[in-house]
Write a protein that holds these residues in place. Structure first.
Motif, short mmCIF file in Angstrom:
data_model
loop_
_atom_site.label_atom_id
_atom_site.label_comp_id
_atom_site.label_asym_id
_atom_site.label_seq_id
_atom_site.Cartn_x
_atom_site.Cartn_y
_atom_site.Cartn_z
N LYS A 80 0.83 -1.15 -0.09
CA LYS A 80 0.08 0.03 0.05
C LYS A 80 0.76 1.23 -0.08
O LYS A 80 0.64 2.24 -0.70
CB LYS A 80 -0.91 -0.01 1.28
CG LYS A 80 -2.05 -1.05 1.04
CD LYS A 80 -2.94 -1.14 2.47
CE LYS A 80 -3.82 -2.18 2.08
NZ LYS A 80 -4.84 -2.21 3.21
N VAL A 81 1.86 1.34 0.73
CA VAL A 81 2.90 2.52 0.75
C VAL A 81 3.53 2.57 -0.36
O VAL A 81 3.63 3.61 -1.16
CB VAL A 81 3.90 2.23 2.03
CG1 VAL A 81 5.02 3.38 1.80
CG2 VAL A 81 3.19 2.29 3.44
N SER A 82 3.85 1.43 -1.04
CA SER A 82 4.55 1.38 -2.32
C SER A 82 3.73 2.12 -3.50
O SER A 82 3.97 2.94 -4.26
CB SER A 82 4.88 0.14 -2.77
OG SER A 82 5.39 0.11 -4.15
N ASP A 83 2.19 1.58 -3.54
CA ASP A 83 1.45 2.38 -4.54
C ASP A 83 1.05 3.79 -4.25
O ASP A 83 1.12 4.52 -5.10
CB ASP A 83 0.01 1.65 -4.35
CG ASP A 83 0.15 0.13 -4.68
OD1 ASP A 83 1.05 0.01 -5.75
OD2 ASP A 83 -0.94 -0.54 -4.39
N LYS A 84 1.06 4.36 -2.84
CA LYS A 84 0.90 5.61 -2.44
C LYS A 84 2.09 6.35 -3.01
O LYS A 84 1.97 7.62 -3.60
CB LYS A 84 0.92 5.97 -0.96
CG LYS A 84 0.45 7.14 -0.53
CD LYS A 84 0.22 7.17 0.95
CE LYS A 84 0.11 8.61 1.50
NZ LYS A 84 -0.13 8.52 2.75
N LEU A 85 3.56 5.79 -2.83
CA LEU A 85 4.62 6.53 -3.21
C LEU A 85 4.48 6.80 -4.83
O LEU A 85 5.01 7.93 -5.45
CB LEU A 85 5.89 5.99 -2.95
CG LEU A 85 7.16 6.63 -3.27
CD1 LEU A 85 7.31 7.78 -2.84
CD2 LEU A 85 8.33 5.51 -2.81
N TYR A 86 4.32 5.58 -5.48
CA TYR A 86 4.33 5.62 -6.87
C TYR A 86 3.17 6.85 -7.36
O TYR A 86 3.53 7.47 -8.40
CB TYR A 86 3.83 4.44 -7.46
CG TYR A 86 3.61 4.32 -9.14
CD1 TYR A 86 5.18 4.00 -9.68
CD2 TYR A 86 2.73 4.48 -9.69
CE1 TYR A 86 5.03 4.10 -11.09
CE2 TYR A 86 2.56 4.28 -11.14
CZ TYR A 86 3.70 4.39 -11.58
OH TYR A 86 3.69 4.10 -13.06
N LYS A 87 2.09 6.97 -6.93
CA LYS A 87 1.04 7.91 -7.35
C LYS A 87 1.68 9.26 -7.20
O LYS A 87 1.46 9.98 -7.77
CB LYS A 87 -0.19 7.62 -6.62
CG LYS A 87 -0.83 6.30 -7.20
CD LYS A 87 -2.13 6.06 -6.30
CE LYS A 87 -2.66 4.72 -6.89
NZ LYS A 87 -3.91 4.17 -6.09
N MET A 88 2.07 9.48 -5.94
CA MET A 88 3.09 10.54 -5.50
C MET A 88 3.95 11.34 -6.40
O MET A 88 4.05 12.52 -7.05
CB MET A 88 3.47 10.86 -4.15
CG MET A 88 2.27 10.83 -3.08
SD MET A 88 2.93 10.63 -1.33
CE MET A 88 4.75 11.38 -1.53
#
Length: 120
Positions: free
Chosen positions: A104-112
């Motif tokens: 989930k953190v990885s997806d959030k970072l990618y979107k940011m």
């Protein structure tokens, strides 16, 4: 008197070589086991009976495959080549849903990062 390491004069008998089954007997044995496993024989498979899947299980599987296909073909993975299909991944996953915080953190970072790249 002590014997030297590797001295082959010990008094222990060597085990007899294993007897190999003739090829037709081995093939017959393999076919018998294959038939029992494919038939779902509970006596052979450790008490596990093979049953057909229900319509709801098939629908859930198709839904999970569709979600995996969408995820695998997302922008993030457009240059990733996979030697397997989404169906293969779902078959290996099992039925217990797993949610990893790191993912989930990885997806959030990618979107940011994509937002910052688009905004300059």
């Amino acid at each position: 008197e002590a014997q030297a390491f590797g001295d082959s004069s010990c008094d222990q008998p060597h085990p007899a070589p294993r007897q190999r089954l003739p090829a037709p007997a081995m093939a017959n044995r393999a076919l018998t086991i294959q038939r029992q496993v494919l038939a779902g024989d509970a006596a052979v498979s450790g008490g596990v009976e093979m049953r057909a899947t229900s319509g709801s299980e098939d629908a859930e599987f198709a839904e999970r495959v569709k979600a995996m296909k969408e995820w695998m073909s997302s922008e993030r993975f457009k240059y990733t080549k996979r030697p397997y299909a989404p169906e293969d991944v779902i078959k290996m996953q099992g039925t217990l849903p797993l949610h990893f915080t790191g993912a989930k953190v990885s997806d959030k970072l990618y979107k940011m990062l994509r937002e910052h790249q688009a905004n300059g």
